[in-house]
Motif scaffolding. Structure first.
Motif, PDB file in Angstrom:
ATOM      1  N   ILE A  62       3.861   3.707   6.461  1.00  0.00           N
ATOM      2  CA  ILE A  62       3.370   3.119   5.209  1.00  0.00           C
ATOM      3  C   ILE A  62       2.905   4.209   4.254  1.00  0.00           C
ATOM      4  CG2 ILE A  62       1.621   1.617   4.164  1.00  0.00           C
ATOM      5  CD1 ILE A  62       1.756  -0.060   6.792  1.00  0.00           C
ATOM      6  N   ASP A  63       2.141   5.176   4.767  1.00  0.00           N
ATOM      7  CA  ASP A  63       1.665   6.282   3.927  1.00  0.00           C
ATOM      8  C   ASP A  63       2.838   7.061   3.333  1.00  0.00           C
ATOM      9  OD1 ASP A  63      -0.945   5.580   4.525  1.00  0.00           O
ATOM     10  OD2 ASP A  63      -1.222   7.180   6.004  1.00  0.00           O
ATOM     11  N   SER A  64       3.869   7.305   4.126  1.00  0.00           N
ATOM     12  CA  SER A  64       5.041   8.047   3.645  1.00  0.00           C
ATOM     13  C   SER A  64       5.703   7.333   2.476  1.00  0.00           C
ATOM     14  CB  SER A  64       6.060   8.233   4.768  1.00  0.00           C
ATOM     15  OG  SER A  64       5.561   9.101   5.750  1.00  0.00           O
ATOM     16  N   VAL A  65       5.879   6.035   2.600  1.00  0.00           N
ATOM     17  CA  VAL A  65       6.514   5.262   1.535  1.00  0.00           C
ATOM     18  C   VAL A  65       5.626   5.252   0.284  1.00  0.00           C
ATOM     19  CG1 VAL A  65       7.209   2.935   0.835  1.00  0.00           C
ATOM     20  CG2 VAL A  65       7.898   3.821   3.062  1.00  0.00           C
ATOM     21  N   PHE A  66       4.348   4.937   0.458  1.00  0.00           N
ATOM     22  CA  PHE A  66       3.461   4.769  -0.690  1.00  0.00           C
ATOM     23  C   PHE A  66       3.159   6.067  -1.435  1.00  0.00           C
ATOM     24  CE2 PHE A  66       1.386   0.453  -0.923  1.00  0.00           C
ATOM     25  CZ  PHE A  66       2.382  -0.189  -0.221  1.00  0.00           C
ATOM     26  N   THR A  67       3.287   7.214  -0.777  1.00  0.00           N
ATOM     27  CA  THR A  67       3.032   8.475  -1.482  1.00  0.00           C
ATOM     28  C   THR A  67       4.257   8.969  -2.244  1.00  0.00           C
ATOM     29  OG1 THR A  67       3.554   9.778   0.497  1.00  0.00           O
ATOM     30  CG2 THR A  67       1.228   9.253   0.096  1.00  0.00           C
ATOM     31  N   ASP A  68       5.388   8.305  -2.058  1.00  0.00           N
ATOM     32  CA  ASP A  68       6.613   8.737  -2.734  1.00  0.00           C
ATOM     33  C   ASP A  68       7.125   7.679  -3.703  1.00  0.00           C
ATOM     34  OD1 ASP A  68       8.842  10.300  -3.387  1.00  0.00           O
ATOM     35  OD2 ASP A  68       9.991   9.558  -1.686  1.00  0.00           O
ATOM     36  N   ILE A  69       7.425   6.491  -3.199  1.00  0.00           N
ATOM     37  CA  ILE A  69       8.006   5.428  -4.022  1.00  0.00           C
ATOM     38  C   ILE A  69       7.126   4.182  -3.870  1.00  0.00           C
ATOM     39  CG2 ILE A  69      10.038   4.014  -4.476  1.00  0.00           C
ATOM     40  CD1 ILE A  69      11.678   6.137  -2.942  1.00  0.00           C
ATOM     41  N   ARG A  70       6.382   3.859  -4.910  1.00  0.00           N
ATOM     42  CA  ARG A  70       5.514   2.680  -4.848  1.00  0.00           C
ATOM     43  C   ARG A  70       6.347   1.415  -5.033  1.00  0.00           C
ATOM     44  NH1 ARG A  70       0.125   3.141  -3.651  1.00  0.00           N
ATOM     45  NH2 ARG A  70      -0.245   1.235  -4.794  1.00  0.00           N
ATOM     46  N   GLU A  90      -5.360  -2.557   5.942  1.00  0.00           N
ATOM     47  CA  GLU A  90      -6.061  -1.376   5.418  1.00  0.00           C
ATOM     48  C   GLU A  90      -5.220  -0.644   4.365  1.00  0.00           C
ATOM     49  OE1 GLU A  90      -6.792   1.049   8.840  1.00  0.00           O
ATOM     50  OE2 GLU A  90      -8.320  -0.310   9.639  1.00  0.00           O
ATOM     51  N   ARG A  91      -3.931  -0.479   4.654  1.00  0.00           N
ATOM     52  CA  ARG A  91      -3.070   0.297   3.763  1.00  0.00           C
ATOM     53  C   ARG A  91      -2.758  -0.455   2.465  1.00  0.00           C
ATOM     54  NH1 ARG A  91      -3.832   3.258   7.818  1.00  0.00           N
ATOM     55  NH2 ARG A  91      -2.791   5.266   8.046  1.00  0.00           N
ATOM     56  N   LEU A  92      -2.587  -1.775   2.567  1.00  0.00           N
ATOM     57  CA  LEU A  92      -2.251  -2.533   1.378  1.00  0.00           C
ATOM     58  C   LEU A  92      -3.480  -2.750   0.514  1.00  0.00           C
ATOM     59  CD1 LEU A  92       0.277  -5.200   2.724  1.00  0.00           C
ATOM     60  CD2 LEU A  92       0.753  -2.998   1.657  1.00  0.00           C
TER      61      LEU A  92
END
Length: 92
Positions: A62-70, A90-92
């Motif tokens: 999740i962190d990998s996706v959200f730090t690159d392409i929201r 937590e992540r969302l």
């Protein structure tokens, strides 16, 4: 182009899970991304086995996706345990 993230299990037969979600996104002109919660051994007759990813690895995905392409949207499918649900929340 709109971007959608599916957080779900992987269906090796392609009829459900992230495979089906990505096909659906594509049919609607949406760029699809996926975070895998579990691998399954399944076919059209049923589920023969589930191998769940660890909560730590799920968080890394999740962190990998959200730090690159929201993503513009998130779709949540099969989540096999409360530990994974907590990480997603937590992540969302």
């Amino acid at each position: 182009m709109k971007v959608a993230l599916t957080i779900a299990g992987s269906d090796c037969s392609g009829g459900a899970g992230i495979q089906a979600d990505l096909k659906t996104f594509l049919m609607h002109g949406v760029y699809g991304m996926s975070v895998v919660t579990a691998l399954t051994a399944q076919n059209t007759t049923g589920v023969q086995g589930i191998f769940e990813v660890s909560p730590a690895f799920l968080g890394q995905q999740i962190d990998s996706v959200f730090t690159d392409i929201r993503p513009d949207a998130v779709k949540i499918g099969m989540v096999a345990s409360s530990g994974l649900i907590e990480v997603i929340a937590e992540r969302l």
